[in-house]
Design a protein around this motif. Sequence first.
Motif: not given
Length: 490
Positions: A246-252, A311-323
């Motif tokens: 699996v390639v990627g470091g986000g939720q999916s 957008i840069t500051t708030e990136k951690a709400t949606n991109y490349g992050v995991v619950r």
Amino acid sequence: MGEIFRESDDSHLDMASGPEPPTEQSTLFPRASDVIYDMVCVGFGPASLAIGIALNDAIDPTLNGGHTDFAPKVRFLERQKQFAWHSGMLVPGSRMQISFIKDLATLREPRSSFTFLSYLNHKNRLIHFTNIGTFLPARVEFEDYMRWCASHFEHITHYGEEVEEIIPGPTSAEGGAVEYFTVVSKDTDTKEIKSLHARKVVIAVGGRAKMPPGIPVDPLIMHSSKYFTHLPKMLSDAMAPYRIAVVGGGQSAAEIFHDLHGRFPNSKTTLIFRDSALRPSDDSPFVNEIFNPEGVSKFYNMTSEERKKHITTEKATNYGVVRLELIEAIYHDIYMQRVENPDESQWQHRILPETEVVQMEREQEAARILVHTKSQNGPQCAAPLEFDAVVVATGYQRDSHEAMLEKVRDLQPAGISGWASDRSYRVSLDEAKVSPHAGIWLQGCNEQTHGLSDSLLSVLAVRGGEIVQSAFPNRYANADSDDSWVHASP
């Protein structure tokens, strides 16, 4: 927070209560194909569905003060064969990342018959859901809720039609302005070319799978959007000792990596991503207010530089992050392997952080996929990794509207090259060339001007109402209005 699901074939979904037809259709009515429609929505996912619900509520006399003279001619066109929402990512056990209150109606009109609570009541599950004690439904249930909503609009939805282009219609005799647009589509089965005329066109086709450059076209290399529907067909033996990456470091990516442990219990899985660690999404209350409907206006009124900074500051709400709870579950699995065997090379499930995929290849059809990697900012690894399948979870591109609108470019105002949308999501067009009764609206591709919630579910209910108000500002007009939908008969 990471609202990947805050916004094909669904034969795998078999809800206990069943997707039975609705007891009644929406209050919108079907029309003949040769009329000029008041609105055609390109794509019938959650965004267009929210617009349909807002239109229905605007017509509902119990909600609009008894007004009954609003009867727009509307049609939805959808490439898929039936309504589906992220069918390839309905991972068993996965839950929504937003409250059910952020459904397709409640924040705009809590009295609507299309709220999630109305759905539960219709399915005779309202008290049972209450007993669960959560605001976060199972993802499979929320998808069923949206399919239930969509079923009310089947009579004005054409599935299996892929829109190819939008063409400006002829100009009026007096003012020389475009009065309507022609929506050209192709039947996905027969390849027949069809066309509809519409004064207002909403483009809401969602994102298309984004694959890193250089990735070969191979049935065993798939985007995460096809995980649930495609991978089990390619790897049909659930007990086989497959090797899966699996390639990627986000939720999916994290969800898929974790799900593989149970789906293929004898497989060896590897999670590969560039960052130094899986990072938790920020869903704290104050931060989460950026997804409030009023946050869109606040963001829109910022300067371009301020928007970029936010957008840069708030990136951690949606991109490349995991619950966080998923990160903890994965860490626990890795830790138990460490307890049993300190040699990481022997582990069944491995994580390779700070690692970049530079190439994938398969020399022969029956051979495994060779994945060439390198350490982040380091040399390429000497030996490639071998896998039976690779799932790439690298997000989506939201630019499908560009090709569709190619023949509309001549209608753009002088000095504007991109497809700029105003606060109401209406595309900026030359007022001297386009009638005020005609227009184009864009959905899900305005993040740079409308904020991170643009492609998510959080604001859909309110946004659907905003677009209805923008497209039909005189929807409660008197009989002398020049809009054709006023006093239109079914």
